[in-house]
Design an enzyme around this catalytic site. Sequence first.
Site, mmCIF file in Angstrom:
data_model
loop_
_atom_site.group_PDB
_atom_site.id
_atom_site.type_symbol
_atom_site.label_atom_id
_atom_site.label_comp_id
_atom_site.label_asym_id
_atom_site.label_seq_id
_atom_site.Cartn_x
_atom_site.Cartn_y
_atom_site.Cartn_z
ATOM 1 N N ARG A 8 0.848 -1.181 0.000
ATOM 2 C CA ARG A 8 0.000 0.000 0.000
ATOM 3 C C ARG A 8 0.882 1.229 0.000
ATOM 4 O O ARG A 8 2.077 1.155 0.305
ATOM 5 C CB ARG A 8 -0.947 0.009 1.208
ATOM 6 C CG ARG A 8 -0.256 0.186 2.546
ATOM 7 C CD ARG A 8 -1.290 0.223 3.679
ATOM 8 N NE ARG A 8 -0.638 0.181 4.983
ATOM 9 C CZ ARG A 8 -0.754 1.145 5.895
ATOM 10 N NH1 ARG A 8 -1.465 2.217 5.660
ATOM 11 N NH2 ARG A 8 -0.134 1.025 7.059
ATOM 12 N N GLU A 188 4.593 9.141 0.708
ATOM 13 C CA GLU A 188 4.326 8.639 -0.640
ATOM 14 C C GLU A 188 5.622 8.131 -1.291
ATOM 15 O O GLU A 188 6.703 8.650 -1.024
ATOM 16 C CB GLU A 188 3.753 9.751 -1.532
ATOM 17 C CG GLU A 188 2.443 10.340 -1.056
ATOM 18 C CD GLU A 188 2.614 11.340 0.075
ATOM 19 O OE1 GLU A 188 3.772 11.722 0.377
ATOM 20 O OE2 GLU A 188 1.612 11.709 0.688
ATOM 21 N N ASN A 189 5.441 7.161 -2.188
ATOM 22 C CA ASN A 189 6.544 6.665 -3.034
ATOM 23 C C ASN A 189 7.722 6.126 -2.240
ATOM 24 O O ASN A 189 8.853 6.151 -2.700
ATOM 25 C CB ASN A 189 7.042 7.776 -3.978
ATOM 26 C CG ASN A 189 5.905 8.332 -4.803
ATOM 27 O OD1 ASN A 189 5.017 7.582 -5.202
ATOM 28 N ND2 ASN A 189 5.896 9.626 -5.025
ATOM 29 N N ARG A 190 7.434 5.643 -1.036
ATOM 30 C CA ARG A 190 8.486 5.066 -0.178
ATOM 31 C C ARG A 190 9.547 6.101 0.219
ATOM 32 O O ARG A 190 10.644 5.743 0.648
ATOM 33 C CB ARG A 190 9.186 3.870 -0.853
ATOM 34 C CG ARG A 190 8.217 2.746 -1.241
ATOM 35 C CD ARG A 190 7.610 2.118 -0.001
ATOM 36 N NE ARG A 190 6.866 0.892 -0.265
ATOM 37 C CZ ARG A 190 5.533 0.805 -0.295
ATOM 38 N NH1 ARG A 190 4.774 1.873 -0.101
ATOM 39 N NH2 ARG A 190 4.948 -0.356 -0.494
ATOM 40 N N LEU A 191 9.204 7.395 0.082
ATOM 41 C CA LEU A 191 10.151 8.435 0.490
ATOM 42 C C LEU A 191 9.775 8.896 1.905
ATOM 43 O O LEU A 191 9.288 10.015 2.119
ATOM 44 C CB LEU A 191 10.121 9.600 -0.514
ATOM 45 C CG LEU A 191 10.560 9.203 -1.924
ATOM 46 C CD1 LEU A 191 10.412 10.365 -2.895
ATOM 47 C CD2 LEU A 191 12.016 8.716 -1.903
#
Length: 212
Positions: A8, A188-191
């Site tokens: 997710r 978001e975006n694994r950042l």
Amino acid sequence: MKLEDLRREYTGHGLSRRDLDPDPLQQLRAWLAQAIDAGLVDPTAMVLASVGPDGRPSQRVVLLKDADARGLTFYTNLESRKARELLAHPRASALFPWLGLCRQVSVEGRIEAVPEAEADRYFASRPRDSQLAAWASPQSRPLASRRALDAAFAEQAARFAGRPVPRPPFWGGLRLVPERYEFWQGRENRLHDRFVYEKDGAGRWRIQRLAP
Ligand SMILES: Cc1cc2nc3c(=O)[nH]c(=O)nc-3n(C[C@H](O)[C@H](O)[C@H](O)COP(=O)(O)O)c2cc1C
């Protein structure tokens, strides 16, 4: 279902340095209050890691019962695997998995025993059946059957009938005295945002951002 397809997006509000309390204990307490307000299941549950004499780590969930300047307090059977390991090698890490808020906090430090009087006070506040269970369960040791456990509980209930249940001598509190905290906020975006607090030579907390 393929596990590798389960994922997710983590969309927590960003965490920036100016949001952080200079005192990591206050930061932890603020996030704990938010975890409670958000209705997360077992917001005080933390995964506690210890290391055995052979260097093998093990983990289990315990409930945080106090968080103050002395450290993070939890209670357990002092003859359990965790307690034996932590008393022999008094270093631990604990992790709060507040996944519903896209957050985790990990804490590393030393282990100290909670004074007996404090453990007595906490034990006295527990529900009576939990008190009896503490007497009945030789935590972490092999048990012949469920029936044996239920019989031990009934035996303790009869033993203490009509009087308060004292704290067993083999049950007490341990305190994790933090030396390092990490606050992790999913983005978001694994950042993701990660901030570590560590003490400098003068005993002041230093904050550093880490790459996600
Ligand atoms: C939500 C939850 C809360 C728990 N709280 C405690 C606790 O506060 N103290 C405790 O000794 N065990 C607690 N347990 C049980 C431990 O996870 C563990 O099974 C037990 O302490 C024996 O661990 P050990 O054999 O590694 O010493 C809890 C388990 C769960 C799932």
